[in-house]
Write a protein that holds these residues in place. Structure first.
Motif, PDB file in Angstrom:
ATOM      1  N   THR A 121       0.854  -1.189   0.000  1.00 44.28           N
ATOM      2  CA  THR A 121       0.000   0.000   0.000  1.00 44.28           C
ATOM      3  C   THR A 121       0.887   1.235   0.000  1.00 44.28           C
ATOM      4  O   THR A 121       2.038   1.193   0.456  1.00 44.28           O
ATOM      5  CB  THR A 121      -0.935   0.026   1.227  1.00 44.28           C
ATOM      6  OG1 THR A 121      -0.145  -0.061   2.411  1.00 44.28           O
ATOM      7  CG2 THR A 121      -1.935  -1.126   1.186  1.00 44.28           C
ATOM      8  N   ALA A 122       0.355   2.341  -0.501  1.00 46.36           N
ATOM      9  CA  ALA A 122       1.140   3.570  -0.652  1.00 46.36           C
ATOM     10  C   ALA A 122       1.724   4.062   0.659  1.00 46.36           C
ATOM     11  O   ALA A 122       2.814   4.644   0.685  1.00 46.36           O
ATOM     12  CB  ALA A 122       0.281   4.664  -1.288  1.00 46.36           C
ATOM     13  N   ASP A 123       1.040   3.821   1.776  1.00 44.88           N
ATOM     14  CA  ASP A 123       1.485   4.364   3.062  1.00 44.88           C
ATOM     15  C   ASP A 123       2.409   3.442   3.859  1.00 44.88           C
ATOM     16  O   ASP A 123       2.845   3.805   4.943  1.00 44.88           O
ATOM     17  CB  ASP A 123       0.264   4.731   3.919  1.00 44.88           C
ATOM     18  CG  ASP A 123      -0.595   3.528   4.263  1.00 44.88           C
ATOM     19  OD1 ASP A 123      -0.446   2.459   3.624  1.00 44.88           O
ATOM     20  OD2 ASP A 123      -1.451   3.660   5.157  1.00 44.88           O
ATOM     21  N   ASN A 124       2.763   2.288   3.332  1.00 45.71           N
ATOM     22  CA  ASN A 124       3.616   1.360   4.074  1.00 45.71           C
ATOM     23  C   ASN A 124       5.098   1.672   3.803  1.00 45.71           C
ATOM     24  O   ASN A 124       5.764   1.011   3.002  1.00 45.71           O
ATOM     25  CB  ASN A 124       3.280  -0.090   3.713  1.00 45.71           C
ATOM     26  CG  ASN A 124       3.980  -1.088   4.609  1.00 45.71           C
ATOM     27  OD1 ASN A 124       5.013  -0.798   5.194  1.00 45.71           O
ATOM     28  ND2 ASN A 124       3.413  -2.266   4.713  1.00 45.71           N
ATOM     29  N   GLU A 125       5.583   2.685   4.482  1.00 45.10           N
ATOM     30  CA  GLU A 125       6.940   3.184   4.248  1.00 45.10           C
ATOM     31  C   GLU A 125       8.020   2.140   4.517  1.00 45.10           C
ATOM     32  O   GLU A 125       9.018   2.074   3.800  1.00 45.10           O
ATOM     33  CB  GLU A 125       7.183   4.427   5.100  1.00 45.10           C
ATOM     34  CG  GLU A 125       6.309   5.592   4.700  1.00 45.10           C
ATOM     35  CD  GLU A 125       6.469   6.798   5.610  1.00 45.10           C
ATOM     36  OE1 GLU A 125       7.514   6.924   6.274  1.00 45.10           O
ATOM     37  OE2 GLU A 125       5.537   7.620   5.643  1.00 45.10           O
ATOM     38  N   ALA A 126       7.828   1.310   5.524  1.00 38.01           N
ATOM     39  CA  ALA A 126       8.828   0.291   5.851  1.00 38.01           C
ATOM     40  C   ALA A 126       8.980  -0.715   4.704  1.00 38.01           C
ATOM     41  O   ALA A 126      10.099  -1.092   4.341  1.00 38.01           O
ATOM     42  CB  ALA A 126       8.456  -0.420   7.147  1.00 38.01           C
ATOM     43  N   SER A 127       7.869  -1.137   4.128  1.00 37.19           N
ATOM     44  CA  SER A 127       7.937  -2.092   3.014  1.00 37.19           C
ATOM     45  C   SER A 127       8.572  -1.465   1.777  1.00 37.19           C
ATOM     46  O   SER A 127       9.388  -2.093   1.105  1.00 37.19           O
ATOM     47  CB  SER A 127       6.551  -2.635   2.680  1.00 37.19           C
ATOM     48  OG  SER A 127       6.120  -3.519   3.681  1.00 37.19           O
ATOM     49  N   TRP A 128       8.197  -0.221   1.470  1.00 33.44           N
ATOM     50  CA  TRP A 128       8.831   0.453   0.332  1.00 33.44           C
ATOM     51  C   TRP A 128      10.340   0.538   0.531  1.00 33.44           C
ATOM     52  O   TRP A 128      11.108   0.268  -0.403  1.00 33.44           O
ATOM     53  CB  TRP A 128       8.236   1.848   0.125  1.00 33.44           C
ATOM     54  CG  TRP A 128       6.861   1.820  -0.455  1.00 33.44           C
ATOM     55  CD1 TRP A 128       5.690   2.135   0.179  1.00 33.44           C
ATOM     56  CD2 TRP A 128       6.490   1.436  -1.782  1.00 33.44           C
ATOM     57  NE1 TRP A 128       4.624   1.973  -0.671  1.00 33.44           N
ATOM     58  CE2 TRP A 128       5.082   1.541  -1.885  1.00 33.44           C
ATOM     59  CE3 TRP A 128       7.214   1.004  -2.899  1.00 33.44           C
ATOM     60  CZ2 TRP A 128       4.396   1.239  -3.058  1.00 33.44           C
ATOM     61  CZ3 TRP A 128       6.518   0.703  -4.072  1.00 33.44           C
ATOM     62  CH2 TRP A 128       5.133   0.821  -4.141  1.00 33.44           C
TER      63      TRP A 128
END
Length: 176
Positions: A121-128
C-alpha cells in the motif's frame, strides 16, 4: 575476561525454514508489526507447514524475530510472490528483511525464480524502504503499478495494493 569489542558485538539471527510449531509465535509477531494485515493463526500455521520451502523464520536467542511468507506462483515458476515480511522491533536496523529475502532466493525451491513480486500500500513506508533496498542490492529497480484497487477489489475497505516487481536478472542483461 572479555575483549572490549565483545560488548559491542550483536548476536546474529539464525535463518531457517519454519515448522508448524512456529505458527503461534509468527502470528504474534505479525500482529505486533503494524500495518501488516493480520492473518488467522491457522493461516500462519498452514504457511509454516505447507509453504515452508518458501518461507523464512529468523530466530534470535530462541525467539522468532523475523518472518517472510512467500510462494512461487503456481502459473509462473519464475516468479516468487512475497506475501509478508515481519521484523520484530528488537531486530530492526540489522538489515534482517534483506537478509531473509536473499536467504530465501538461495533455496532449491527458488532455483528457477527470475523475478520477485509483492504488493504494497502507498502508506507502508517500511515495506517500500525494504524492497527499494533489496532492489539496489540486486542492481535492479522497482516496477510499480496499481494492482488490487481500493474501489474495484476492496470495495473501499482497504487501500490500493501496488504490485512491485523486481527483475532479478536485470544486472545480467545490462552486462551483456
Amino acid at each position: 575476561m572479555q575483549h572490549a569489542l565483545e560488548f559491542f558485538r550483536k548476536a546474529t539471527p539464525t535463518l531457517r525454514e519454519p515448522v508448524a510449531e512456529d505458527g503461534a509465535e509468527i502470528w504474534d509477531l505479525v500482529r505486533a508489526c503494524k500495518p501488516l494485515d493480520e492473518n488467522s493463526l491457522y493461516c500462519n500455521l498452514i504457511q509454516c507447514d505447507h509453504f515452508r520451502d518458501t518461507c523464512v523464520v529468523a530466530e534470535l536467542d530462541g525467539h522468532v524475530v523475523g518472518w517472510v511468507s512467500a510462494y512461487v506462483l503456481p502459473y509462473d515458476p519464475e516468479t516468487l510472490f512475497v506475501w509478508q515480511v515481519a521484523v520484530s522491533e528488537t531486530a530492526r536496523g540489522m538489515g534482517l528483511g534483506t537478509l531473509m529475502l536473499s536467504n530465501l532466493l538461495q533455496r532449491p525451491a527458488c532455483a528457477d525464480v527470475k523475478r520477485l513480486q509483492t504488493t504494497i500500500t502507498a502508506d507502508n513506508e517500511a515495506s517500500w524502504a525494504l524492497f527499494r533496498k533489496f532492489a539496489v542490492h540486486r542492481d535492479s529497480r522497482l516496477d510499480v503499478q496499481a494492482y488490487y484497487t481500493q474501489a474495484l477489489h476492496f470495495r473501499d475497505r482497504h487501500s490500493t495494493e501496488h504490485m512491485v516487481t523486481i527483475d532479478l536478472q536485470e544486472r545480467m542483461r545490462d552486462a551483456a
